[in-house]
Design a protein around this motif. Structure first.
Motif, PDB file in Angstrom:
ATOM      1  N   UNK A 187       0.837  -1.204   0.000  1.00  0.00           N
ATOM      2  CA  UNK A 187       0.000   0.000   0.000  1.00  0.00           C
ATOM      3  C   UNK A 187       0.869   1.250   0.000  1.00  0.00           C
ATOM      4  N   UNK A 188       1.914   1.250   0.817  1.00  0.00           N
ATOM      5  CA  UNK A 188       2.827   2.387   0.862  1.00  0.00           C
ATOM      6  C   UNK A 188       3.503   2.587  -0.496  1.00  0.00           C
ATOM      7  N   UNK A 189       3.925   1.490  -1.117  1.00  0.00           N
ATOM      8  CA  UNK A 189       4.541   1.577  -2.451  1.00  0.00           C
ATOM      9  C   UNK A 189       3.553   2.144  -3.473  1.00  0.00           C
ATOM     10  N   UNK A 190       2.313   1.671  -3.423  1.00  0.00           N
ATOM     11  CA  UNK A 190       1.294   2.141  -4.373  1.00  0.00           C
ATOM     12  C   UNK A 190       0.992   3.625  -4.159  1.00  0.00           C
ATOM     13  N   UNK A 191       0.942   4.057  -2.899  1.00  0.00           N
ATOM     14  CA  UNK A 191       0.711   5.476  -2.621  1.00  0.00           C
ATOM     15  C   UNK A 191       1.886   6.327  -3.082  1.00  0.00           C
ATOM     16  N   UNK A 192       3.099   5.819  -2.894  1.00  0.00           N
ATOM     17  CA  UNK A 192       4.276   6.533  -3.389  1.00  0.00           C
ATOM     18  C   UNK A 192       4.254   6.664  -4.897  1.00  0.00           C
ATOM     19  N   UNK A 193       3.870   5.593  -5.574  1.00  0.00           N
ATOM     20  CA  UNK A 193       3.745   5.631  -7.028  1.00  0.00           C
ATOM     21  C   UNK A 193       2.690   6.649  -7.452  1.00  0.00           C
ATOM     22  N   UNK A 194       1.569   6.666  -6.738  1.00  0.00           N
ATOM     23  CA  UNK A 194       0.513   7.632  -7.041  1.00  0.00           C
ATOM     24  C   UNK A 194       1.028   9.058  -6.866  1.00  0.00           C
TER      25      UNK A 194
ATOM     26  N   UNK B 285       1.617  12.167  -9.897  1.00  0.00           N
ATOM     27  CA  UNK B 285       0.891  13.442  -9.909  1.00  0.00           C
ATOM     28  C   UNK B 285       1.776  14.625 -10.297  1.00  0.00           C
ATOM     29  N   UNK B 286       2.633  14.425 -11.269  1.00  0.00           N
ATOM     30  CA  UNK B 286       3.486  15.504 -11.762  1.00  0.00           C
ATOM     31  C   UNK B 286       2.818  16.260 -12.898  1.00  0.00           C
ATOM     32  N   UNK B 287       3.431  17.341 -13.290  1.00  0.00           N
ATOM     33  CA  UNK B 287       2.884  18.205 -14.329  1.00  0.00           C
ATOM     34  C   UNK B 287       2.748  17.496 -15.678  1.00  0.00           C
ATOM     35  N   UNK B 288       3.591  16.489 -15.925  1.00  0.00           N
ATOM     36  CA  UNK B 288       3.576  15.803 -17.224  1.00  0.00           C
ATOM     37  C   UNK B 288       2.677  14.571 -17.245  1.00  0.00           C
ATOM     38  N   UNK B 289       2.007  14.275 -16.151  1.00  0.00           N
ATOM     39  CA  UNK B 289       1.195  13.053 -16.067  1.00  0.00           C
ATOM     40  C   UNK B 289      -0.047  13.155 -16.943  1.00  0.00           C
ATOM     41  N   UNK B 290      -0.365  12.048 -17.561  1.00  0.00           N
ATOM     42  CA  UNK B 290      -1.603  11.981 -18.333  1.00  0.00           C
ATOM     43  C   UNK B 290      -2.716  11.491 -17.402  1.00  0.00           C
ATOM     44  N   UNK B 291      -3.958  11.777 -17.742  1.00  0.00           N
ATOM     45  CA  UNK B 291      -5.055  11.241 -16.932  1.00  0.00           C
ATOM     46  C   UNK B 291      -5.028   9.711 -16.842  1.00  0.00           C
ATOM     47  N   UNK B 292      -4.608   9.053 -17.902  1.00  0.00           N
ATOM     48  CA  UNK B 292      -4.532   7.598 -17.909  1.00  0.00           C
ATOM     49  C   UNK B 292      -3.489   7.094 -16.923  1.00  0.00           C
ATOM     50  N   UNK B 293      -2.346   7.757 -16.858  1.00  0.00           N
ATOM     51  CA  UNK B 293      -1.295   7.372 -15.911  1.00  0.00           C
ATOM     52  C   UNK B 293      -1.766   7.568 -14.470  1.00  0.00           C
ATOM     53  N   UNK B 294      -2.431   8.681 -14.221  1.00  0.00           N
ATOM     54  CA  UNK B 294      -2.941   8.947 -12.884  1.00  0.00           C
ATOM     55  C   UNK B 294      -4.011   7.917 -12.520  1.00  0.00           C
TER      56      UNK B 294
ATOM     57  N   UNK C 299      -3.882   5.342  -9.461  1.00  0.00           N
ATOM     58  CA  UNK C 299      -4.990   5.368  -8.479  1.00  0.00           C
ATOM     59  C   UNK C 299      -5.607   3.977  -8.352  1.00  0.00           C
ATOM     60  N   UNK C 300      -5.805   3.274  -9.464  1.00  0.00           N
ATOM     61  CA  UNK C 300      -6.352   1.920  -9.423  1.00  0.00           C
ATOM     62  C   UNK C 300      -5.430   0.975  -8.648  1.00  0.00           C
ATOM     63  N   UNK C 301      -4.110   1.118  -8.859  1.00  0.00           N
ATOM     64  CA  UNK C 301      -3.143   0.289  -8.138  1.00  0.00           C
ATOM     65  C   UNK C 301      -3.243   0.559  -6.627  1.00  0.00           C
ATOM     66  N   UNK C 302      -3.350   1.829  -6.249  1.00  0.00           N
ATOM     67  CA  UNK C 302      -3.475   2.179  -4.832  1.00  0.00           C
ATOM     68  C   UNK C 302      -4.790   1.664  -4.261  1.00  0.00           C
ATOM     69  N   UNK C 303      -5.857   1.733  -5.034  1.00  0.00           N
ATOM     70  CA  UNK C 303      -7.153   1.238  -4.578  1.00  0.00           C
ATOM     71  C   UNK C 303      -7.101  -0.269  -4.342  1.00  0.00           C
ATOM     72  N   UNK C 304      -6.478  -0.986  -5.247  1.00  0.00           N
ATOM     73  CA  UNK C 304      -6.347  -2.434  -5.103  1.00  0.00           C
ATOM     74  C   UNK C 304      -5.517  -2.782  -3.864  1.00  0.00           C
TER      75      UNK C 304
END
Length: 140
Positions: free
Chosen positions: A44-51, A55-64, A68-73
């Motif tokens: 969970x900590x790893x998934x939150x770190x990835x999330x 969330x950078x300026x270059x992130x696409x909605x699909x990447x976010x 988010x799905x990985x963190x939810x899982x």
């Protein structure tokens, strides 16, 4: 049935199985449960770190969305295991996760991710802080 209701039902079911004894020696079951919870806390900590990194300026909605799905899982897996060893802490982790989900829901579809990122990072940090507190309580 909402996701929150389903999650709560799953947590109650897991708690009932633990209380019933479910075939394993209680000492071994508690140790196994704590080990699994610690592993799920790590994931969970790893998934939150990835999330947060996503969330950078270059992130696409699909990447976010994927992050988010990985963190939810990971949050669901943690919810299943943590109720066995730290039921009293489950509500706080769920509260901070629900606040993060709400923050994502409040982001206007037309808003840029760079505008929403500070708020989302702050909510994600609250979840990370709560998970760290549980990790410390469990001596993971």
């Amino acid at each position: 049935m909402s996701q929150v209701t389903a999650r709560r039902i799953a947590l109650l079911g897991a708690a009932a199985l633990v209380l019933a004894g479910c075939g394993a020696d209680s000492t071994d079951a508690a140790g196994d449960s704590t080990t699994q919870t610690c592993e799920d806390l790590d994931a969970y900590t790893d998934a939150l770190g990835n999330l947060a990194r996503t969330l950078g300026a270059d992130a696409t909605p699909e990447e976010v969305q994927a992050a988010r799905d990985q963190a939810d899982q990971a949050q669901r897996a943690l919810g299943d295991s943590i109720s066995d060893v730290a039921k009293d802490r489950t509500d706080e982790i769920n509260r901070t996760w629900d606040a993060l989900v709400t923050a994502f829901g409040d982001v206007d579809d037309q808003a840029s991710l760079s505008e929403a990122a500070p708020t989302l990072r702050a909510e994600a940090q609250d979840v990370v802080d709560e998970v760290a507190a549980v990790r410390e309580d469990l001596d993971c």
